[in-house]
Design a protein around this motif. Structure first.
Motif, PDB file in Angstrom:
ATOM      1  N   GLY A   1       5.426  20.192  12.295  1.00 18.32           N
ATOM      2  CA  GLY A   1       6.591  20.401  13.143  1.00 18.32           C
ATOM      3  C   GLY A   1       7.894  19.903  12.578  1.00 18.32           C
ATOM      4  N   ASP A   2       7.899  19.423  11.344  1.00 15.66           N
ATOM      5  CA  ASP A   2       9.149  18.968  10.746  1.00 15.66           C
ATOM      6  C   ASP A   2      10.026  20.167  10.381  1.00 15.66           C
ATOM      7  OD1 ASP A   2       8.303  16.330  10.915  1.00 15.66           O
ATOM      8  OD2 ASP A   2       7.397  16.368   8.914  1.00 15.66           O
ATOM      9  N   GLY A   3      11.310  20.058  10.653  1.00 18.74           N
ATOM     10  CA  GLY A   3      12.220  21.151  10.343  1.00 18.74           C
ATOM     11  C   GLY A   3      13.375  21.185  11.336  1.00 18.74           C
ATOM     12  N   PRO A   4      14.196  22.217  11.259  1.00 17.03           N
ATOM     13  CA  PRO A   4      14.024  23.393  10.390  1.00 17.03           C
ATOM     14  C   PRO A   4      14.190  23.061   8.908  1.00 17.03           C
ATOM     15  CG  PRO A   4      16.146  23.481  11.498  1.00 17.03           C
ATOM     16  CD  PRO A   4      15.412  22.325  12.093  1.00 17.03           C
ATOM     17  N   LEU A   5      13.384  23.735   8.101  1.00 17.61           N
ATOM     18  CA  LEU A   5      13.398  23.507   6.661  1.00 17.61           C
ATOM     19  C   LEU A   5      14.588  24.206   6.018  1.00 17.61           C
ATOM     20  CD1 LEU A   5       9.605  24.053   5.902  1.00 17.61           C
ATOM     21  CD2 LEU A   5      10.809  21.874   6.099  1.00 17.61           C
TER      22      LEU A   5
ATOM     23  N   ASN B   1      16.947  28.869   3.630  1.00 15.11           N
ATOM     24  CA  ASN B   1      16.862  29.580   4.895  1.00 15.11           C
ATOM     25  C   ASN B   1      18.243  29.771   5.520  1.00 15.11           C
ATOM     26  OD1 ASN B   1      14.113  30.181   5.347  1.00 15.11           O
ATOM     27  ND2 ASN B   1      13.681  28.085   6.022  1.00 15.11           N
ATOM     28  N   ALA B   2      18.418  30.930   6.140  1.00 19.98           N
ATOM     29  CA  ALA B   2      19.581  31.154   6.992  1.00 19.98           C
ATOM     30  C   ALA B   2      19.216  30.744   8.418  1.00 19.98           C
ATOM     31  CB  ALA B   2      19.979  32.624   6.955  1.00 19.98           C
ATOM     32  N   LEU B   3      20.232  30.447   9.218  1.00 26.45           N
ATOM     33  CA  LEU B   3      20.033  30.110  10.627  1.00 26.45           C
ATOM     34  C   LEU B   3      20.689  31.193  11.471  1.00 26.45           C
ATOM     35  CD1 LEU B   3      20.763  26.271  10.528  1.00 26.45           C
ATOM     36  CD2 LEU B   3      18.527  27.391  10.655  1.00 26.45           C
TER      37      LEU B   3
ATOM     38  N   THR C   1      18.251  30.238  21.021  1.00 30.66           N
ATOM     39  CA  THR C   1      17.815  29.268  20.027  1.00 30.66           C
ATOM     40  C   THR C   1      18.397  29.651  18.667  1.00 30.66           C
ATOM     41  OG1 THR C   1      15.794  30.522  19.538  1.00 30.66           O
ATOM     42  CG2 THR C   1      15.659  28.839  21.263  1.00 30.66           C
ATOM     43  N   VAL C   2      18.274  28.734  17.712  1.00 28.07           N
ATOM     44  CA  VAL C   2      18.696  29.005  16.341  1.00 28.07           C
ATOM     45  C   VAL C   2      17.452  29.004  15.475  1.00 28.07           C
ATOM     46  CG1 VAL C   2      20.057  28.193  14.391  1.00 28.07           C
ATOM     47  CG2 VAL C   2      20.965  27.991  16.708  1.00 28.07           C
TER      48      VAL C   2
ATOM     49  N   ALA D   1      24.258  24.144  23.670  1.00 29.06           N
ATOM     50  CA  ALA D   1      23.440  22.935  23.791  1.00 29.06           C
ATOM     51  C   ALA D   1      22.795  22.541  22.467  1.00 29.06           C
ATOM     52  CB  ALA D   1      22.363  23.136  24.860  1.00 29.06           C
ATOM     53  N   THR D   2      22.603  23.496  21.568  1.00 28.13           N
ATOM     54  CA  THR D   2      22.019  23.163  20.266  1.00 28.13           C
ATOM     55  C   THR D   2      23.020  22.513  19.327  1.00 28.13           C
ATOM     56  OG1 THR D   2      22.531  25.286  19.187  1.00 28.13           O
ATOM     57  CG2 THR D   2      20.473  25.162  20.454  1.00 28.13           C
TER      58      THR D   2
END
Length: 427
Positions: free
Chosen positions: A59-63, A109-111, A118-119, A162-163
């Motif tokens: 669950g670590d991330g986002p990478l 990675n792009a977001l 969500t992103v 909120a993010t």
């Protein structure tokens, strides 16, 4: 009289992202390739984004760099099976096959914002989504349509705020010109915008693009970017975006949507076109129901209009999907692969899994075929089941595509590798 078998060098079973990638790879390697697929591809239910690896299994991330994280994945993960360099080559094949996509300029990675607000980290994305990158600091207006209830623009904007995205974002809900019914298909919006047909607005005939731009412009407060649900054209979405951009004097982008997904349909069309260009053949709508063979698959049988049509190849690729795509099925006794009865790893009684802590750990998501280093399915003792059969995509076990955001990337990487290795053996 026995039916004469249809012959090919490589036969791919399954027409999703993994199957199409495998077929393209084998065809470009010079093989006579045939793809058979029963049901509609799951691509039409996908967002159209190609996620390589967004999060670790823990669950670590986002990478930031998915390639750098691959060597740390568990040994059983499909990315570890094929290796980092094969993943890179697979993405190069994808980029060449689908030039309308972006993200190939970097391994980072792009977001991108989603329709839920969500992103999402992703490696490749349609050109139509590129102006919506969350790393861009310019303000955004999200536009939803009252008749398209799957996209709540004000709510999505609130979630994005909120993010902590680095821009101001608002959402508005408008009536789509022409007042489409609430049950109108996404393709109905797209075709109207493609044709720029006339609609009635306040008793007057207007082109739908002009009418839409006018309604959006009345809601703008200087935002440099305007995001729409992913319905901006089907046959020529670039022209629709360009027209709206010119009328609004703002960059226009599509927000990836849930099923049914126009970006997913566009991706499917592009991949089938690439397979056609490579000389591959394909048929859809008829299931593979049986096979002959012991250590090797000799023949598979496709059911068509009540008849069993034999198809024979030197090499086979199984890319029928996982639990969602019915490439892996279950009953009260077991979880199983329905065509070749290949061993499904972790296939104990599924009710034991649902009643155990494993369900909470997403262990069920890792149901799938175990393979050797050549992607050939293995039995419970690790022995290869068929020497000329390889598996690709979500039929494979050993990873949790939903938690990792890796499903599309695994399909591309393993599809490419299976197709390449099948071609090498067939030559």
């Amino acid at each position: 009289m026995a039916t004469v078998a249809i012959e090919s060098d490589v036969l791919v079973v399954g027409g999703g992202l993994a199957g199409l990638t495998s077929a393209i790879a084998a065809a470009r390697a010079g093989c006579d390739v045939r793809l058979v697929s029963y049901k509609q591809s799951t691509l039409r239910n996908a967002s159209g984004l190609v996620d390589l690896l967004g999060y670790t299994p823990d669950g670590d991330g986002p990478l930031t760099d998915p390639y750098a994280a691959i060597p740390q994945l568990p040994d059983a993960h499909p990315y570890r099976t094929v290796g980092v360099e094969a993943v890179r080559r697979a993405m190069e094949l994808f980029d060449d096959s689908v030039p309308e996509y972006r993200g190939d300029h970097t391994e980072v990675n792009a977001l991108l914002p989603t329709h839920g607000g969500t992103v999402k980290p992703t490696a490749r994305y349609p050109a139509g989504a590129s102006a919506g990158l969350a790393s861009d600091g310019r303000d955004v207006l999200l536009v939803g349509f009252a008749s398209l209830v799957d996209f709540d623009a004000p709510q999505a904007a609130a979630h994005l705020r909120a993010t902590g995205v680095p821009f101001d974002v608002r959402g508005v809900t408008l009536e789509f010109p022409g007042d489409l019914n609430a049950d109108a298909k996404v393709t109905r919006y797209a075709k109207l915008l493609d044709a720029d047909g006339e609609v009635t607005v306040d008793g007057h005939q207007r082109s739908v693009r002009d009418a839409l731009a006018e309604r959006v412009d009345a809601e703008r407060s200087g935002e440099a970017r305007v995001g729409f649900p992913a319905v901006l054209g089907d046959s020529d979405p670039a022209a629709v975006r360009a027209a709206l951009r010119g009328r609004l004097d703002a960059d226009v982008f599509e927000v990836p949507m849930g099923p049914p997904s126009l970006p997913g349909l566009r991706l499917e069309d592009a991949l089938f076109a690439a397979l056609d260009d490579a000389g591959g053949r394909y048929e859809t709508g008829n299931p593979v129901v049986d096979y002959d063979g012991t250590d090797r698959v000799e023949t598979v049988y496709v059911e068509k209009n009540g008849a069993r049509i034999p198809q024979r190849a030197d090499q086979y690729v199984l890319a029928t999907g996982g639990l969602v795509g019915k490439g892996v099925e279950s009953d009260r006794e077991r979880v199983y692969e329905p065509i070749f009865d290949c061993h499904v790893d972790h296939a104990t009684d599924r009710y034991d899994w649902f009643e155990s802590d494993a369900f909470g750990d997403h262990a069920f998501a890792r149901f799938g075929l175990a393979t050797d280093d050549d992607l050939r399915p293995t039995d419970s003792d690790g022995a290869v089941e068929f020497e000329n059969l390889r598996a690709a995509g979500s039929v494979l076990g050993g990873y949790d595509f939903a938690a990792e955001k890796s499903g599309s990337g695994v399909s591309v990487a393993t599809g490419y590798t299976a197709g390449q290795r099948a071609a090498e053996e067939a030559r």
